[in-house]
Design an enzyme around this catalytic site. Structure first.
Site, PDB file in Angstrom:
ATOM      1  N   PHE A   1       0.834  -1.192   0.000  1.00 53.15           N
ATOM      2  CA  PHE A   1       0.000   0.000   0.000  1.00 53.15           C
ATOM      3  C   PHE A   1       0.871   1.246   0.000  1.00 53.15           C
ATOM      4  O   PHE A   1       1.837   1.345   0.760  1.00 53.15           O
ATOM      5  CB  PHE A   1      -0.907   0.034   1.244  1.00 53.15           C
ATOM      6  CG  PHE A   1      -1.909  -1.080   1.300  1.00 53.15           C
ATOM      7  CD1 PHE A   1      -3.121  -0.986   0.643  1.00 53.15           C
ATOM      8  CD2 PHE A   1      -1.626  -2.238   2.011  1.00 53.15           C
ATOM      9  CE1 PHE A   1      -4.046  -2.015   0.688  1.00 53.15           C
ATOM     10  CE2 PHE A   1      -2.537  -3.274   2.067  1.00 53.15           C
ATOM     11  CZ  PHE A   1      -3.746  -3.170   1.403  1.00 53.15           C
TER      12      PHE A   1
ATOM     13  N   ILE B   1       2.161  -7.684   4.767  1.00 55.33           N
ATOM     14  CA  ILE B   1       1.687  -6.395   4.294  1.00 55.33           C
ATOM     15  C   ILE B   1       2.892  -5.469   4.172  1.00 55.33           C
ATOM     16  O   ILE B   1       3.760  -5.439   5.042  1.00 55.33           O
ATOM     17  CB  ILE B   1       0.673  -5.766   5.275  1.00 55.33           C
ATOM     18  CG1 ILE B   1      -0.426  -6.767   5.649  1.00 55.33           C
ATOM     19  CG2 ILE B   1       0.109  -4.473   4.710  1.00 55.33           C
ATOM     20  CD1 ILE B   1      -1.325  -7.159   4.512  1.00 55.33           C
ATOM     21  N   GLU B   2       2.934  -4.721   3.082  1.00 52.86           N
ATOM     22  CA  GLU B   2       3.954  -3.683   2.926  1.00 52.86           C
ATOM     23  C   GLU B   2       3.270  -2.323   2.853  1.00 52.86           C
ATOM     24  O   GLU B   2       2.211  -2.179   2.251  1.00 52.86           O
ATOM     25  CB  GLU B   2       4.766  -3.885   1.650  1.00 52.86           C
ATOM     26  CG  GLU B   2       5.765  -2.756   1.394  1.00 52.86           C
ATOM     27  CD  GLU B   2       6.414  -2.818   0.017  1.00 52.86           C
ATOM     28  OE1 GLU B   2       7.284  -1.958  -0.265  1.00 52.86           O
ATOM     29  OE2 GLU B   2       6.046  -3.694  -0.788  1.00 52.86           O
ATOM     30  N   VAL B   3       3.875  -1.337   3.491  1.00 55.07           N
ATOM     31  CA  VAL B   3       3.466   0.061   3.340  1.00 55.07           C
ATOM     32  C   VAL B   3       4.706   0.811   2.865  1.00 55.07           C
ATOM     33  O   VAL B   3       5.799   0.625   3.406  1.00 55.07           O
ATOM     34  CB  VAL B   3       2.941   0.657   4.658  1.00 55.07           C
ATOM     35  CG1 VAL B   3       2.589   2.126   4.471  1.00 55.07           C
ATOM     36  CG2 VAL B   3       1.722  -0.120   5.147  1.00 55.07           C
TER      37      VAL B   3
END
Length: 222
Positions: free
Chosen positions: A94, A138-140
């Site tokens: 994201f 999850i990656e930000v």
């Protein structure tokens, strides 16, 4: 797939007529726990799910994509915790507005994470990786810092870079126009897809997400 035709790049006839990413689907040990994570941590909005389904699950929506959670038929077979956070694992990423705010919030919630920084041509991209309740990563990031340059265009020094990953829709329109022009086809004004913008309801409203068309001259990044 891109093929060479008469010294120009054209779209192969066999390519599927896709429009955009609709949703990702995740098998969960506990739909309730994952629902809380994707809503409370990532900001997804629970939406109505087809009542004809005869299996447990939940649907959420935000940022232009959906997350479909499926209750595992054998929760015990799912890994409880991968332990190590490996940025090279399968993951969804994201774009965010403030990496500092994301890191601060993860610390407040006690969610373990690792950080990485990618340098490309003097441009830095910051990344934060963490797991959801089922160890899906999850990656930000602020990957919007990197220009989006199609490989075919990169060979042509006259082709400008599209600045910002959130301009992917604009890049796709530009690439499609180049392909059509190079193959001798005209580009009708209606060929550019309209960008979609969602209106997220308040907690007091029914969880319905409405999508409206807007002018292609403004492409927003959620």
């Amino acid at each position: 797939m891109l093929v060479k035709k008469n010294n120009s790049t054209a779209m192969a006839a066999g390519v599927l007529p896709l429009a955009s990413l609709n949703h990702i689907s995740i098998v969960c040990r506990s739909v309730e726990a994952s629902l809380r994570f994707y809503a409370d941590v990532l900001g997804f909005v629970p939406i109505r799910r087809p009542g004809s389904f005869d299996f447990d699950g939940a649907w959420l929506f935000n940022y232009g994509i959906g997350v479909h959670l499926l209750q595992s038929e054998d929760p015990g077979s799912l890994p409880e915790n991968k332990g190590e956070i490996n940025p090279k694992d399968n993951h969804i990423s994201f774009q965010c507005e403030s990496m500092v705010a994301v890191e601060r919030r993860l610390k407040e919630m006690g969610i373990p994470y690792v950080q990485r920084c990618v340098e490309e041509g003097g441009i830095n991209v910051d990344q934060i990786f963490f797991h959801d309740p089922d160890a899906f990563m999850i990656e930000v990031c602020n990957c919007d810092n990197l220009p989006v340059v199609p490989l075919a265009a990169a060979a042509d020094q006259r082709a400008p870079a599209v600045l910002g990953a959130c301009k992917r829709a604009a890049a796709a329109v530009g690439v499609k126009q180049q392909q059509q022009q190079s193959s001798g086809g005209a580009v009708p004004s209606s060929a550019a897809p309209a960008a979609a913008a969602q209106r997220v309801p308040s907690a007091a409203q029914a969880p319905i997400v409405r999508v409206a068309e807007e002018s292609t001259s403004h492409i927003s990044c959620a």
